[in-house]
Design a protein around this motif. Structure first.
Motif, PDB file in Angstrom:
ATOM      1  N   UNK A   1      -2.512  24.384   0.685  1.00  0.00           N
ATOM      2  CA  UNK A   1      -2.307  24.065  -0.726  1.00  0.00           C
ATOM      3  C   UNK A   1      -1.182  23.045  -0.879  1.00  0.00           C
ATOM      4  N   UNK A   2      -1.299  22.200  -1.878  1.00  0.00           N
ATOM      5  CA  UNK A   2      -0.267  21.199  -2.147  1.00  0.00           C
ATOM      6  C   UNK A   2       1.083  21.855  -2.428  1.00  0.00           C
ATOM      7  N   UNK A   3       1.069  23.061  -2.970  1.00  0.00           N
ATOM      8  CA  UNK A   3       2.319  23.755  -3.282  1.00  0.00           C
ATOM      9  C   UNK A   3       3.092  24.155  -2.029  1.00  0.00           C
TER      10      UNK A   3
ATOM     11  N   UNK B   1       0.855  -1.181   0.000  1.00  0.00           N
ATOM     12  CA  UNK B   1       0.000   0.000   0.000  1.00  0.00           C
ATOM     13  C   UNK B   1       0.893   1.234   0.000  1.00  0.00           C
ATOM     14  N   UNK B   2       0.374   2.337  -0.527  1.00  0.00           N
ATOM     15  CA  UNK B   2       1.100   3.601  -0.521  1.00  0.00           C
ATOM     16  C   UNK B   2       0.365   4.557   0.401  1.00  0.00           C
ATOM     17  N   UNK B   3       1.125   5.216   1.256  1.00  0.00           N
ATOM     18  CA  UNK B   3       0.575   6.193   2.191  1.00  0.00           C
ATOM     19  C   UNK B   3       1.312   7.518   2.013  1.00  0.00           C
ATOM     20  N   UNK B   4       0.761   8.565   2.587  1.00  0.00           N
ATOM     21  CA  UNK B   4       1.403   9.878   2.608  1.00  0.00           C
ATOM     22  C   UNK B   4       1.390  10.380   4.045  1.00  0.00           C
ATOM     23  N   UNK B   5       2.522  10.882   4.513  1.00  0.00           N
ATOM     24  CA  UNK B   5       2.640  11.446   5.854  1.00  0.00           C
ATOM     25  C   UNK B   5       3.126  12.884   5.741  1.00  0.00           C
ATOM     26  N   UNK B   6       2.617  13.752   6.631  1.00  0.00           N
ATOM     27  CA  UNK B   6       2.925  15.177   6.583  1.00  0.00           C
ATOM     28  C   UNK B   6       3.648  15.602   7.855  1.00  0.00           C
ATOM     29  N   UNK B   7       4.817  16.212   7.671  1.00  0.00           N
ATOM     30  CA  UNK B   7       5.545  16.840   8.770  1.00  0.00           C
ATOM     31  C   UNK B   7       5.372  18.339   8.568  1.00  0.00           C
TER      32      UNK B   7
ATOM     33  N   UNK C   1      -1.250   1.230  17.339  1.00  0.00           N
ATOM     34  CA  UNK C   1      -0.702   2.384  18.053  1.00  0.00           C
ATOM     35  C   UNK C   1      -1.773   3.351  18.550  1.00  0.00           C
ATOM     36  N   UNK C   2      -2.913   2.834  18.951  1.00  0.00           N
ATOM     37  CA  UNK C   2      -3.977   3.693  19.497  1.00  0.00           C
ATOM     38  C   UNK C   2      -3.415   4.582  20.604  1.00  0.00           C
ATOM     39  N   UNK C   3      -3.722   5.869  20.546  1.00  0.00           N
ATOM     40  CA  UNK C   3      -3.341   6.911  21.510  1.00  0.00           C
ATOM     41  C   UNK C   3      -1.885   7.368  21.385  1.00  0.00           C
ATOM     42  N   UNK C   4      -1.107   6.761  20.518  1.00  0.00           N
ATOM     43  CA  UNK C   4       0.274   7.203  20.310  1.00  0.00           C
ATOM     44  C   UNK C   4       0.283   8.453  19.434  1.00  0.00           C
ATOM     45  N   UNK C   5       1.319   9.269  19.585  1.00  0.00           N
ATOM     46  CA  UNK C   5       1.514  10.398  18.675  1.00  0.00           C
ATOM     47  C   UNK C   5       1.853   9.868  17.295  1.00  0.00           C
ATOM     48  N   UNK C   6       1.393  10.570  16.286  1.00  0.00           N
ATOM     49  CA  UNK C   6       1.678  10.191  14.905  1.00  0.00           C
ATOM     50  C   UNK C   6       1.612  11.436  14.036  1.00  0.00           C
ATOM     51  N   UNK C   7       2.155  11.337  12.864  1.00  0.00           N
ATOM     52  CA  UNK C   7       2.024  12.407  11.877  1.00  0.00           C
ATOM     53  C   UNK C   7       0.666  12.307  11.206  1.00  0.00           C
ATOM     54  N   UNK C   8       0.085  13.428  10.823  1.00  0.00           N
ATOM     55  CA  UNK C   8      -1.121  13.343  10.005  1.00  0.00           C
ATOM     56  C   UNK C   8      -0.777  12.617   8.689  1.00  0.00           C
ATOM     57  N   UNK C   9      -1.636  11.724   8.293  1.00  0.00           N
ATOM     58  CA  UNK C   9      -1.375  10.991   7.059  1.00  0.00           C
ATOM     59  C   UNK C   9      -2.285   9.797   6.928  1.00  0.00           C
TER      60      UNK C   9
ATOM     61  N   UNK D   1      -7.220   5.099  -4.674  1.00  0.00           N
ATOM     62  CA  UNK D   1      -7.090   4.835  -6.114  1.00  0.00           C
ATOM     63  C   UNK D   1      -7.317   6.121  -6.921  1.00  0.00           C
ATOM     64  N   UNK D   2      -6.434   6.376  -7.876  1.00  0.00           N
ATOM     65  CA  UNK D   2      -6.534   7.553  -8.727  1.00  0.00           C
ATOM     66  C   UNK D   2      -5.979   8.822  -8.108  1.00  0.00           C
ATOM     67  N   UNK D   3      -5.450   8.730  -6.900  1.00  0.00           N
ATOM     68  CA  UNK D   3      -4.935   9.894  -6.186  1.00  0.00           C
ATOM     69  C   UNK D   3      -3.407   9.863  -6.204  1.00  0.00           C
ATOM     70  N   UNK D   4      -2.773  11.023  -6.244  1.00  0.00           N
ATOM     71  CA  UNK D   4      -1.314  11.098  -6.141  1.00  0.00           C
ATOM     72  C   UNK D   4      -0.964  11.370  -4.674  1.00  0.00           C
ATOM     73  N   UNK D   5       0.236  10.993  -4.245  1.00  0.00           N
ATOM     74  CA  UNK D   5       0.584  11.135  -2.830  1.00  0.00           C
ATOM     75  C   UNK D   5       0.427  12.545  -2.262  1.00  0.00           C
ATOM     76  N   UNK D   6       0.786  13.592  -2.984  1.00  0.00           N
ATOM     77  CA  UNK D   6       0.653  14.941  -2.416  1.00  0.00           C
ATOM     78  C   UNK D   6      -0.813  15.296  -2.192  1.00  0.00           C
ATOM     79  N   UNK D   7      -1.690  14.829  -3.063  1.00  0.00           N
ATOM     80  CA  UNK D   7      -3.126  15.066  -2.861  1.00  0.00           C
ATOM     81  C   UNK D   7      -3.631  14.314  -1.630  1.00  0.00           C
ATOM     82  N   UNK D   8      -3.127  13.102  -1.433  1.00  0.00           N
ATOM     83  CA  UNK D   8      -3.491  12.345  -0.231  1.00  0.00           C
ATOM     84  C   UNK D   8      -2.972  13.052   1.014  1.00  0.00           C
ATOM     85  N   UNK D   9      -1.780  13.632   0.943  1.00  0.00           N
ATOM     86  CA  UNK D   9      -1.221  14.351   2.085  1.00  0.00           C
ATOM     87  C   UNK D   9      -2.106  15.535   2.466  1.00  0.00           C
ATOM     88  N   UNK D  10      -2.516  16.321   1.478  1.00  0.00           N
ATOM     89  CA  UNK D  10      -3.382  17.476   1.716  1.00  0.00           C
ATOM     90  C   UNK D  10      -4.729  17.025   2.273  1.00  0.00           C
TER      91      UNK D  10
END
Length: 164
Positions: free
Chosen positions: A74-76, A13-19, A40-48, A53-62
């Protein structure tokens, strides 16, 4: 996409994470969520989350950033800086994460939603602390984002992330 991804030996699977960084006073902080689901319920994590399907990683990140924190950017404003693909990094299966970093001034308010039980700006030192309970390999991703964004190494007292 379902948070219950199960990998087979034939796919990943492909995921996107945002710092996302900001300054609160004189303190560099990173946007984090507390996971509302296993693993990892209740653990800190990055939004992501997973790229649909049909989405690019930066769009998934946003999209995931908005869904989990209410913060729309914005993705930019995001810069891709790495791919994280170590087998075993996610107990749900083989997940390859595309990581993005960005900076927003003024520590905008955030509100947890979707599968996050909380969202908040966390001082960088607290997030990278060996005492922090952080999901997946997100401490490693944040440390790499500090280097990519600010060109400096953040001193870490313990190599590798501490996981629950």
């Amino acid at each position: 996409m379902s948070d219950n991804f199960r990998s087979s030996s034939l796919c990943a699977a492909v995921a996107a994470d945002v710092v996302l960084f900001t300054k609160r006073g004189d303190v560099l902080s990173v946007l984090a969520v507390e996971r509302g689901k296993e693993p990892f319920r209740a653990a800190l994590a990055l939004p992501g989350g997973f790229v649909e399907p049909g989405e690019v990683p930066v769009s998934a990140a946003v999209r995931e950033l908005a869904e989990e924190t209410g913060l729309a950017i914005e993705a930019t404003r995001l810069c891709q800086f790495g791919s994280y693909d170590r087998p075993g990094r996610d107990p749900r299966g083989h997940v390859i994460s595309e990581a993005f970093h960005g900076y927003v001034p003024g520590a905008p308010d955030v509100v947890a939603d979707d599968d996050a039980q909380a969202a908040r700006w966390v001082p960088l030192g607290e997030f990278l602390s060996s005492a922090a309970v952080v999901a997946f390999d997100h401490q490693d991703i944040v440390a790499a984002a500090v280097l990519a964004r600010f060109d400096w190494h953040y001193p870490r007292s313990v190599p590798g992330p501490r996981q629950p």
